[in-house]
Design a protein around this motif. Sequence first.
Motif, PDB file in Angstrom:
ATOM      1  N   GLN A  19      44.074 -63.708  47.899  1.00  0.00           N
ATOM      2  CA  GLN A  19      43.041 -64.396  48.417  1.00  0.00           C
ATOM      3  C   GLN A  19      43.201 -64.484  49.939  1.00  0.00           C
ATOM      4  O   GLN A  19      44.064 -63.583  50.560  1.00  0.00           O
ATOM      5  N   LEU A  20      42.407 -64.314  50.613  1.00  0.00           N
ATOM      6  CA  LEU A  20      41.581 -64.422  51.956  1.00  0.00           C
ATOM      7  C   LEU A  20      41.918 -65.714  52.776  1.00  0.00           C
ATOM      8  O   LEU A  20      40.727 -66.544  52.278  1.00  0.00           O
ATOM      9  N   GLN A  21      42.869 -66.033  53.730  1.00  0.00           N
ATOM     10  CA  GLN A  21      42.057 -67.171  54.605  1.00  0.00           C
ATOM     11  C   GLN A  21      41.584 -67.240  56.047  1.00  0.00           C
ATOM     12  O   GLN A  21      42.813 -66.215  56.643  1.00  0.00           O
ATOM     13  N   ALA A  22      40.840 -67.165  56.162  1.00  0.00           N
ATOM     14  CA  ALA A  22      40.392 -67.339  57.633  1.00  0.00           C
ATOM     15  C   ALA A  22      40.655 -68.445  58.588  1.00  0.00           C
ATOM     16  O   ALA A  22      40.250 -69.555  58.086  1.00  0.00           O
ATOM     17  N   SER A  23      41.228 -68.096  59.637  1.00  0.00           N
ATOM     18  CA  SER A  23      41.121 -69.501  60.563  1.00  0.00           C
ATOM     19  C   SER A  23      41.033 -68.904  62.375  1.00  0.00           C
ATOM     20  O   SER A  23      40.478 -68.301  62.363  1.00  0.00           O
ATOM     21  N   GLY A  24      41.261 -70.408  62.991  1.00  0.00           N
ATOM     22  CA  GLY A  24      40.935 -69.574  64.273  1.00  0.00           C
ATOM     23  C   GLY A  24      39.001 -69.500  64.811  1.00  0.00           C
ATOM     24  O   GLY A  24      39.084 -69.642  66.302  1.00  0.00           O
ATOM     25  N   GLY A  25      38.423 -70.513  64.050  1.00  0.00           N
ATOM     26  CA  GLY A  25      37.239 -70.554  64.807  1.00  0.00           C
ATOM     27  C   GLY A  25      37.013 -71.937  65.535  1.00  0.00           C
ATOM     28  O   GLY A  25      37.809 -72.707  65.670  1.00  0.00           O
ATOM     29  N   GLY A  26      35.918 -71.896  66.709  1.00  0.00           N
ATOM     30  CA  GLY A  26      36.347 -73.043  66.819  1.00  0.00           C
ATOM     31  C   GLY A  26      34.770 -73.696  67.600  1.00  0.00           C
ATOM     32  O   GLY A  26      34.087 -72.225  68.105  1.00  0.00           O
ATOM     33  N   LEU A  27      35.044 -73.969  68.871  1.00  0.00           N
ATOM     34  CA  LEU A  27      33.588 -74.456  69.792  1.00  0.00           C
ATOM     35  C   LEU A  27      34.503 -73.551  71.242  1.00  0.00           C
ATOM     36  O   LEU A  27      35.414 -74.086  71.492  1.00  0.00           O
ATOM     37  N   VAL A  28      33.438 -72.706  71.845  1.00  0.00           N
ATOM     38  CA  VAL A  28      33.996 -72.239  72.804  1.00  0.00           C
ATOM     39  C   VAL A  28      32.430 -72.529  73.705  1.00  0.00           C
ATOM     40  O   VAL A  28      31.029 -71.967  73.504  1.00  0.00           O
ATOM     41  N   GLN A  29      32.575 -72.421  75.250  1.00  0.00           N
ATOM     42  CA  GLN A  29      32.168 -71.661  75.945  1.00  0.00           C
ATOM     43  C   GLN A  29      31.624 -70.407  76.112  1.00  0.00           C
ATOM     44  O   GLN A  29      32.702 -69.364  75.688  1.00  0.00           O
ATOM     45  N   ALA A  30      29.969 -70.407  76.571  1.00  0.00           N
ATOM     46  CA  ALA A  30      29.821 -68.745  76.559  1.00  0.00           C
ATOM     47  C   ALA A  30      30.466 -67.992  78.054  1.00  0.00           C
ATOM     48  O   ALA A  30      31.225 -68.640  78.785  1.00  0.00           O
ATOM     49  N   GLY A  31      31.157 -66.947  77.375  1.00  0.00           N
ATOM     50  CA  GLY A  31      32.690 -65.797  78.565  1.00  0.00           C
ATOM     51  C   GLY A  31      33.492 -66.297  78.462  1.00  0.00           C
ATOM     52  O   GLY A  31      34.468 -65.532  78.602  1.00  0.00           O
ATOM     53  N   GLY A  32      34.011 -67.072  76.761  1.00  0.00           N
ATOM     54  CA  GLY A  32      35.331 -67.143  76.499  1.00  0.00           C
ATOM     55  C   GLY A  32      35.530 -66.354  75.192  1.00  0.00           C
ATOM     56  O   GLY A  32      35.108 -65.394  74.852  1.00  0.00           O
ATOM     57  N   SER A  33      36.891 -66.823  75.036  1.00  0.00           N
ATOM     58  CA  SER A  33      37.543 -66.382  74.147  1.00  0.00           C
ATOM     59  C   SER A  33      37.823 -67.161  73.104  1.00  0.00           C
ATOM     60  O   SER A  33      38.292 -68.001  73.309  1.00  0.00           O
ATOM     61  N   LEU A  34      38.266 -66.529  71.577  1.00  0.00           N
ATOM     62  CA  LEU A  34      38.737 -67.179  70.565  1.00  0.00           C
ATOM     63  C   LEU A  34      39.456 -65.813  69.801  1.00  0.00           C
ATOM     64  O   LEU A  34      38.700 -64.370  70.267  1.00  0.00           O
ATOM     65  N   ARG A  35      40.582 -66.103  68.972  1.00  0.00           N
ATOM     66  CA  ARG A  35      41.183 -64.957  68.006  1.00  0.00           C
ATOM     67  C   ARG A  35      40.986 -65.592  66.503  1.00  0.00           C
ATOM     68  O   ARG A  35      41.342 -66.467  66.227  1.00  0.00           O
ATOM     69  N   LEU A  36      40.378 -64.627  65.784  1.00  0.00           N
ATOM     70  CA  LEU A  36      40.585 -65.041  64.559  1.00  0.00           C
ATOM     71  C   LEU A  36      41.220 -65.020  63.386  1.00  0.00           C
ATOM     72  O   LEU A  36      41.646 -63.948  63.823  1.00  0.00           O
ATOM     73  N   SER A  37      41.861 -65.708  62.969  1.00  0.00           N
ATOM     74  CA  SER A  37      43.597 -64.732  61.778  1.00  0.00           C
ATOM     75  C   SER A  37      42.398 -64.602  60.333  1.00  0.00           C
ATOM     76  O   SER A  37      41.390 -65.185  60.401  1.00  0.00           O
ATOM     77  N   CYS A  38      43.198 -63.771  59.314  1.00  0.00           N
ATOM     78  CA  CYS A  38      42.846 -63.500  58.543  1.00  0.00           C
ATOM     79  C   CYS A  38      44.213 -63.429  57.301  1.00  0.00           C
ATOM     80  O   CYS A  38      43.771 -62.057  57.641  1.00  0.00           O
ATOM     81  N   ALA A  39      44.579 -64.363  56.839  1.00  0.00           N
ATOM     82  CA  ALA A  39      45.527 -64.279  56.229  1.00  0.00           C
ATOM     83  C   ALA A  39      45.628 -63.691  54.574  1.00  0.00           C
ATOM     84  O   ALA A  39      44.372 -64.553  53.699  1.00  0.00           O
ATOM     85  N   ALA A  40      46.380 -62.725  54.237  1.00  0.00           N
ATOM     86  CA  ALA A  40      46.066 -62.535  52.316  1.00  0.00           C
ATOM     87  C   ALA A  40      47.100 -63.108  51.973  1.00  0.00           C
ATOM     88  O   ALA A  40      48.797 -62.891  52.709  1.00  0.00           O
ATOM     89  N   SER A  41      47.244 -63.365  51.365  1.00  0.00           N
ATOM     90  CA  SER A  41      48.377 -63.830  50.273  1.00  0.00           C
ATOM     91  C   SER A  41      48.120 -62.507  48.902  1.00  0.00           C
ATOM     92  O   SER A  41      48.063 -62.075  49.480  1.00  0.00           O
ATOM     93  N   GLY A  42      50.163 -62.642  48.551  1.00  0.00           N
ATOM     94  CA  GLY A  42      50.685 -61.145  47.630  1.00  0.00           C
ATOM     95  C   GLY A  42      51.067 -60.373  48.327  1.00  0.00           C
ATOM     96  O   GLY A  42      50.847 -60.480  49.571  1.00  0.00           O
ATOM     97  N   ARG A  43      51.559 -59.507  47.797  1.00  0.00           N
ATOM     98  CA  ARG A  43      52.519 -58.547  48.385  1.00  0.00           C
ATOM     99  C   ARG A  43      51.854 -56.926  48.745  1.00  0.00           C
ATOM    100  O   ARG A  43      52.501 -56.277  49.129  1.00  0.00           O
ATOM    101  N   THR A  44      50.160 -57.239  48.528  1.00  0.00           N
ATOM    102  CA  THR A  44      49.699 -55.974  48.410  1.00  0.00           C
ATOM    103  C   THR A  44      48.420 -55.646  49.761  1.00  0.00           C
ATOM    104  O   THR A  44      47.605 -55.138  49.818  1.00  0.00           O
ATOM    105  N   PHE A  45      48.712 -56.601  51.055  1.00  0.00           N
ATOM    106  CA  PHE A  45      47.979 -56.960  52.193  1.00  0.00           C
ATOM    107  C   PHE A  45      47.854 -55.400  52.565  1.00  0.00           C
ATOM    108  O   PHE A  45      46.999 -55.041  52.804  1.00  0.00           O
ATOM    109  N   SER A  46      48.848 -54.428  52.626  1.00  0.00           N
ATOM    110  CA  SER A  46      49.118 -53.125  53.070  1.00  0.00           C
ATOM    111  C   SER A  46      48.842 -51.651  53.148  1.00  0.00           C
ATOM    112  O   SER A  46      47.974 -51.122  52.925  1.00  0.00           O
ATOM    113  N   ILE A  47      48.038 -52.587  51.453  1.00  0.00           N
ATOM    114  CA  ILE A  47      47.330 -51.257  50.436  1.00  0.00           C
ATOM    115  C   ILE A  47      45.618 -51.730  50.979  1.00  0.00           C
ATOM    116  O   ILE A  47      44.899 -50.964  50.093  1.00  0.00           O
TER     117      ILE A  47
END
Length: 122
Positions: free
Chosen positions: A1-29
């Motif tokens: 299962q994948l869970q994305a986060s970090g979105g939002g409202l930002v002004q042009a020229g700005g920055s955001l960092r998105l994250s995607c967390a994976a459940s389970g023990r197989t992420f590295s593959i």
Amino acid sequence: QLQASGGGLVQAGGSLRLSCAASGRTFSILAMGWFRQAPGKEREFVARISRSGGLTDYADSVKARFTISRDNAKNTVYLQMNSLKLEDTAVYYCAARGVPVTGRNSYEYDYWGQGTLVTVSS
């Protein structure tokens, strides 16, 4: 299962960092990717990263502005977005497949997160 986060409202020229967390023990593959879908448009490729993290690839529209990375110890992939433009407004999705390297096409991915909305304002 994948869970994305970090979105939002930002002004042009700005920055955001998105994250995607994976459940389970197989992420590295998992090879991972980010896609986005703007209103009224088809889903498009943004960036991808190999299982090892040694290969990254970007759409021309985001190259030099976005950086994809991963932390296998945290089961998380990131998308650092800098110098955001109005046209970056979209729902961003992370995706994964259990192979060393995957491609730019959405059909190459087996697992998808729910999406996180990024809105860039003027």
